[in-house]
Scaffold this motif. Structure first.
Motif, mmCIF file in Angstrom:
data_model
loop_
_atom_site.group_PDB
_atom_site.id
_atom_site.type_symbol
_atom_site.label_atom_id
_atom_site.label_comp_id
_atom_site.label_asym_id
_atom_site.label_seq_id
_atom_site.Cartn_x
_atom_site.Cartn_y
_atom_site.Cartn_z
ATOM 1 N N GLN A 1 0.883 -1.149 0.000
ATOM 2 C CA GLN A 1 0.000 0.000 0.000
ATOM 3 C C GLN A 1 0.927 1.206 0.000
ATOM 4 O O GLN A 1 1.734 1.340 -0.904
ATOM 5 N N ASN A 2 0.799 2.064 0.985
ATOM 6 C CA ASN A 2 1.752 3.158 1.147
ATOM 7 C C ASN A 2 3.020 2.653 1.844
ATOM 8 O O ASN A 2 3.967 3.397 2.022
ATOM 9 N N ARG A 3 3.000 1.408 2.226
ATOM 10 C CA ARG A 3 4.133 0.754 2.874
ATOM 11 C C ARG A 3 4.087 -0.716 2.506
ATOM 12 O O ARG A 3 3.072 -1.224 2.042
ATOM 13 N N ASP A 4 5.193 -1.398 2.673
ATOM 14 C CA ASP A 4 5.240 -2.836 2.422
ATOM 15 C C ASP A 4 5.165 -3.564 3.744
ATOM 16 O O ASP A 4 5.905 -3.247 4.676
ATOM 17 N N VAL A 5 4.264 -4.515 3.845
ATOM 18 C CA VAL A 5 4.128 -5.336 5.041
ATOM 19 C C VAL A 5 4.452 -6.770 4.637
ATOM 20 O O VAL A 5 3.800 -7.330 3.762
ATOM 21 N N HIS A 6 5.480 -7.353 5.257
ATOM 22 C CA HIS A 6 5.890 -8.734 4.984
ATOM 23 C C HIS A 6 5.547 -9.564 6.211
ATOM 24 O O HIS A 6 5.959 -9.223 7.318
#
Length: 101
Positions: free
Chosen positions: A8-13
């Protein structure tokens, strides 16, 4: 291990690691601290989770035991260096008979 990534506005792993892999990772970290390879001949290990109930809550720890069996390794007197024709470097040969498994 399965890893999911959401952008999204950030990457979440996010990954889920099974118990055996977690224990191996922790045991490798401990082995590195004491200068031992878990995959070396004569080295065995075990690790398990433990829980302790205190007045501050329940805590989970991991207990790791690494056994570096010196008797299972060739001793200095059991190894000779030989030069193999066609090879640039000498090779170490174990002269002590190996036990059949």
């Amino acid at each position: 291990m399965k890893i999911n990534t959401t952008k999204q506005n950030r990457d979440v792993h996010r990954a889920t690691v099974d118990n055996d892999a977690v224990l191996r990772i922790i045991a490798e970290h401990v082995a590195e601290k004491v200068g031992v390879s878990l995959d070396r001949e004569g080295v065995t290990w075990r690790a398990h989770f433990t829980k302790r109930d205190t007045s501050h809550g329940i805590f989970t720890d991991v207990t790791v035991e690494i056994i570096d069996d010196h008797a299972a390794k060739p001793q200095k007197d059991d190894v000779v260096m030989v030069q193999v024709l066609g090879e640039a470097e000498p090779r170490a040969i174990n002269t002590k008979p190996q036990k059949a498994e």
